[in-house]
Design a protein around this motif. Structure first.
Motif, PDB file in Angstrom:
ATOM      1  N   LEU A   1      -0.178   6.872  -8.787  1.00 39.72           N
ATOM      2  CA  LEU A   1       0.059   5.489  -8.382  1.00 39.72           C
ATOM      3  C   LEU A   1       1.409   5.016  -8.903  1.00 39.72           C
ATOM      4  N   ARG A   2       1.966   4.023  -8.229  1.00 39.85           N
ATOM      5  CA  ARG A   2       3.197   3.373  -8.706  1.00 39.85           C
ATOM      6  C   ARG A   2       2.817   1.941  -9.090  1.00 39.85           C
ATOM      7  N   GLN A   3       2.436   1.772 -10.344  1.00 43.60           N
ATOM      8  CA  GLN A   3       1.857   0.513 -10.786  1.00 43.60           C
ATOM      9  C   GLN A   3       2.913  -0.474 -11.285  1.00 43.60           C
TER      10      GLN A   3
ATOM     11  N   PRO B   1       4.797  -2.185 -14.018  1.00 49.84           N
ATOM     12  CA  PRO B   1       5.069  -1.648 -15.354  1.00 49.84           C
ATOM     13  C   PRO B   1       4.432  -2.441 -16.498  1.00 49.84           C
ATOM     14  N   PHE B   2       4.394  -3.775 -16.390  1.00 48.62           N
ATOM     15  CA  PHE B   2       3.810  -4.542 -17.492  1.00 48.62           C
ATOM     16  C   PHE B   2       2.310  -4.299 -17.587  1.00 48.62           C
ATOM     17  N   GLU B   3       1.618  -4.347 -16.474  1.00 49.16           N
ATOM     18  CA  GLU B   3       0.181  -4.057 -16.485  1.00 49.16           C
ATOM     19  C   GLU B   3      -0.075  -2.655 -17.004  1.00 49.16           C
ATOM     20  N   ASN B   4       0.713  -1.703 -16.553  1.00 48.61           N
ATOM     21  CA  ASN B   4       0.562  -0.319 -16.979  1.00 48.61           C
ATOM     22  C   ASN B   4       0.783  -0.174 -18.493  1.00 48.61           C
ATOM     23  N   LEU B   5       1.802  -0.838 -19.007  1.00 50.21           N
ATOM     24  CA  LEU B   5       2.121  -0.778 -20.435  1.00 50.21           C
ATOM     25  C   LEU B   5       0.981  -1.328 -21.281  1.00 50.21           C
ATOM     26  N   ILE B   6       0.500  -2.514 -20.943  1.00 47.04           N
ATOM     27  CA  ILE B   6      -0.565  -3.135 -21.724  1.00 47.04           C
ATOM     28  C   ILE B   6      -1.866  -2.338 -21.601  1.00 47.04           C
ATOM     29  N   SER B   7      -2.155  -1.837 -20.414  1.00 45.46           N
ATOM     30  CA  SER B   7      -3.378  -1.057 -20.210  1.00 45.46           C
ATOM     31  C   SER B   7      -3.391   0.186 -21.087  1.00 45.46           C
ATOM     32  N   PHE B   8      -2.241   0.851 -21.213  1.00 45.61           N
ATOM     33  CA  PHE B   8      -2.231   2.079 -21.995  1.00 45.61           C
ATOM     34  C   PHE B   8      -2.071   1.829 -23.490  1.00 45.61           C
ATOM     35  N   ILE B   9      -1.643   0.647 -23.877  1.00 46.26           N
ATOM     36  CA  ILE B   9      -1.795   0.263 -25.280  1.00 46.26           C
ATOM     37  C   ILE B   9      -3.293   0.155 -25.599  1.00 46.26           C
ATOM     38  N   CYS B  10      -4.067  -0.353 -24.638  1.00 46.14           N
ATOM     39  CA  CYS B  10      -5.525  -0.426 -24.812  1.00 46.14           C
ATOM     40  C   CYS B  10      -6.165   0.961 -24.855  1.00 46.14           C
TER      41      CYS B  10
ATOM     42  N   ILE C   1       0.834  -1.208   0.000  1.00 49.77           N
ATOM     43  CA  ILE C   1       0.000   0.000   0.000  1.00 49.77           C
ATOM     44  C   ILE C   1       0.865   1.254   0.000  1.00 49.77           C
ATOM     45  N   ARG C   2       1.877   1.272   0.847  1.00 49.89           N
ATOM     46  CA  ARG C   2       2.761   2.444   0.927  1.00 49.89           C
ATOM     47  C   ARG C   2       3.497   2.667  -0.393  1.00 49.89           C
ATOM     48  N   ASP C   3       3.899   1.578  -1.043  1.00 49.13           N
ATOM     49  CA  ASP C   3       4.628   1.695  -2.305  1.00 49.13           C
ATOM     50  C   ASP C   3       3.678   2.072  -3.450  1.00 49.13           C
ATOM     51  N   TYR C   4       2.533   1.422  -3.533  1.00 54.71           N
ATOM     52  CA  TYR C   4       1.586   1.631  -4.637  1.00 54.71           C
ATOM     53  C   TYR C   4       1.060   3.062  -4.657  1.00 54.71           C
ATOM     54  N   PHE C   5       0.765   3.593  -3.473  1.00 55.46           N
ATOM     55  CA  PHE C   5       0.255   4.959  -3.384  1.00 55.46           C
ATOM     56  C   PHE C   5       1.359   5.987  -3.128  1.00 55.46           C
ATOM     57  N   GLN C   6       2.594   5.535  -3.102  1.00 55.24           N
ATOM     58  CA  GLN C   6       3.762   6.405  -2.924  1.00 55.24           C
ATOM     59  C   GLN C   6       3.566   7.335  -1.712  1.00 55.24           C
ATOM     60  N   LEU C   7       3.252   6.731  -0.571  1.00 50.96           N
ATOM     61  CA  LEU C   7       2.922   7.501   0.614  1.00 50.96           C
ATOM     62  C   LEU C   7       4.131   8.165   1.259  1.00 50.96           C
TER      63      LEU C   7
ATOM     64  N   MET D   1       3.451   6.762 -14.556  1.00 50.51           N
ATOM     65  CA  MET D   1       2.577   5.990 -13.678  1.00 50.51           C
ATOM     66  C   MET D   1       3.170   4.697 -13.155  1.00 50.51           C
ATOM     67  N   SER D   2       4.334   4.299 -13.656  1.00 51.69           N
ATOM     68  CA  SER D   2       4.919   3.059 -13.135  1.00 51.69           C
ATOM     69  C   SER D   2       6.445   3.063 -13.094  1.00 51.69           C
ATOM     70  N   LEU D   3       7.102   4.064 -13.685  1.00 50.37           N
ATOM     71  CA  LEU D   3       8.562   4.045 -13.772  1.00 50.37           C
ATOM     72  C   LEU D   3       9.230   5.217 -13.059  1.00 50.37           C
ATOM     73  N   ASP D   4       8.511   5.871 -12.154  1.00 54.16           N
ATOM     74  CA  ASP D   4       9.097   6.882 -11.250  1.00 54.16           C
ATOM     75  C   ASP D   4       9.574   8.150 -11.948  1.00 54.16           C
ATOM     76  N   LYS D   5       9.106   8.412 -13.154  1.00 53.99           N
ATOM     77  CA  LYS D   5       9.524   9.634 -13.854  1.00 53.99           C
ATOM     78  C   LYS D   5       8.490  10.727 -13.566  1.00 53.99           C
ATOM     79  N   ARG D   6       8.617  11.338 -12.406  1.00 49.24           N
ATOM     80  CA  ARG D   6       7.579  12.213 -11.858  1.00 49.24           C
ATOM     81  C   ARG D   6       7.444  13.530 -12.610  1.00 49.24           C
ATOM     82  N   GLU D   7       8.444  13.888 -13.380  1.00 43.16           N
ATOM     83  CA  GLU D   7       8.408  15.154 -14.103  1.00 43.16           C
ATOM     84  C   GLU D   7       7.706  15.044 -15.452  1.00 43.16           C
TER      85      GLU D   7
END
Length: 438
Positions: free
Chosen positions: A135-137, A139-148, A98-104, A278-284
């Motif tokens: 969110l810090r998702q 990466p594979f799920e994030n990649l496929i989801s955004f291809i969709c 939870i702490r990692d996913y929501f980057q608390l 959203m998954s690779l920590d590139k916040r900028e």
């Protein structure tokens, strides 16, 4: 008034100003959360400090369930009957996730303060749209989801992602809905692995499920990962080697990680930037689409649309650079707040004096088709009545044009699923470009 602990849950003190599940889980970042309204009988009283929704997500080995009051995040994890091990250790793993996913570890309240000082536009929306963080998702799920997400809206993206899970990932467990609900039990499936999506026959199956040209992109991207990195499961992390490799992109520079993502089928600059943020920590990183471009034109002095209406690489970079200069190191996070605040589906969000409201309709995601969303951040009460009347008339005209364009796009999407694609752009995209050029 203290919030009563829901049965079976643990409590993490966390104010809504640091995390609003009602916004973060519905603003187009993730597509697999199941959301259940809690029955009034279970709430006992209609109190602002009593959770009104339960949110569930299936991970690889457990289902995480969350509820939220104004000052507390309640959580529990449900495991398959076959799982053994130390209960306290499993609980600690869930809290760590939870702490990692929501980057608390990121103080969102302090970021809001910084953005408000630097940007008057942000200052106007900060109180209504509090608690929106990235969110810090996976990466594979994030990649496929955004291809969709290409040329798509949230309802259809969600349907596609769930179809992937139900078709290519066995159910982990079955759970009943929250107590008092008349809904039936439902199975929970983890997100499928790259190897599960890499087989050649996946393309035909996904087309039959309504993925259209995206079916080929998903299968080929998964196959590229598997071919390059293999399928042997890492016993320590349960990740396939290609999934573990995607996580190493977090350690690369933004430009290098983007270069790697752009090698995959169906991944252009916008999709790559969504994954970076959203998954690779590139916040900028700021994913730019026409919706974000309109916000930049209205509030930040960017020039208008091009003659063709297309988002050229030069314009994309111009918008991204301009907004990054306003918001700084966490520009991608600030962009998400402004993007959400500008969505029609969030028009009533945060207007209650006691608690944020949950959007009644799905929000759009960067990379999706705008379904009648009007550009510009909502700032109620800031415009004279006569000006408002003119703006409403203009909006009605724009709304009709958008409806016409969307009708054409939907017809084109229906047709394209029966036709081969050239892999460069969808038929719906081409119809839109022709209409803009007309």
């Amino acid at each position: 008034m203290a919030t009563a602990m829901p049965a079976g849950f643990r409590a993490l003190p966390l104010p809504i100003a640091q995390l609003s599940l009602a916004a973060v889980l519905k603003c187009g970042q993730s597509f697999r959360w199941s959301i259940f309204p809690l029955p009034p009988a279970e709430q006992r009283v209609l109190d602002a400090n009593v959770p009104t929704y339960e949110y569930r997500l299936c991970l690889r080995d457990r289902v995480v369930c969350l509820r939220q009051s104004m000052d507390t995040l309640f959580y529990r994890a449900v495991f398959p009957p076959t799982v053994s091990g130390d209960h306290q250790e499993r609980e600690a793993e869930t809290l760590a996730w939870i702490r990692d996913y929501f980057q608390l570890d990121v103080d969102l309240v302090d970021l809001y303060r910084q953005w408000s000082l630097a940007d008057p536009v942000f200052h106007r929306v900060r109180d209504r749209f509090e608690g929106i963080r990235m969110l810090r998702q996976d990466p594979f799920e994030n990649l496929i989801s955004f291809i969709c997400s290409s040329n798509n809206n949230i309802a259809r993206i969600t349907k596609m992602v769930k179809s992937l899970c139900f078709t290519y990932s066995p159910p982990l467990l079955t759970l009943p809905p929250p107590a008092g609900s008349d809904l039936t039990e439902e199975p929970y499936h983890p997100f499928p692995s790259p190897s599960a999506l890499a087989a050649p026959e996946v393309t035909a199956c996904l087309r039959a499920l309504g993925f259209g040209y995206r079916a080929d992109f998903i299968q080929k991207t998964a196959a590229m990962l598997v071919d390059a990195h293999g399928v042997t499961v890492n016993s320590e992390t349960t990740l396939e080697p290609s999934e573990a490799w995607l996580r190493t992109l977090r350690k690369m520079s933004t430009s290098d990680a983007r270069t790697e993502l752009l090698k995959f089928m169906g991944v252009g600059r916008k999709v790559a930037d969504c994954v970076l943020l959203m998954s690779l920590d590139k916040r900028e990183v700021i994913p730019v689409d026409t919706h974000v471009h309109q916000i930049a034109i209205k509030h930040y002095g960017l020039r208008g649309a091009t003659k063709t209406g297309a988002m050229s690489p030069k314009l994309y970079e111009e918008v991204s650079t301009k907004l990054a200069a306003v918001w700084g190191e966490y520009a991608g996070w600030a962009h998400s707040v402004l993007f959400t605040a500008d969505l029609k589906s969030f028009a009533s969000y945060g207007l209650s004096p006691s608690t944020p409201s949950t959007p009644s309709t799905p929000a759009l995601t960067p990379g999706s088709v705008s379904s009648g969303e009007s550009p510009g951040v909502a700032t109620p009460g800031s415009t004279p009545v006569s000006s408002k009347r003119k703006r409403m008339q203009s909006k009605r005209v724009r709304s009709k044009l958008v409806e016409m364009e969307e009708t054409l796009a939907q017809l084109a999407t229906a047709v394209e699923e029966t036709l081969p694609t050239d892999g460069d752009s969808s038929l719906a995209d081409r119809v839109k470009r022709r209409r803009r050029g007309a």
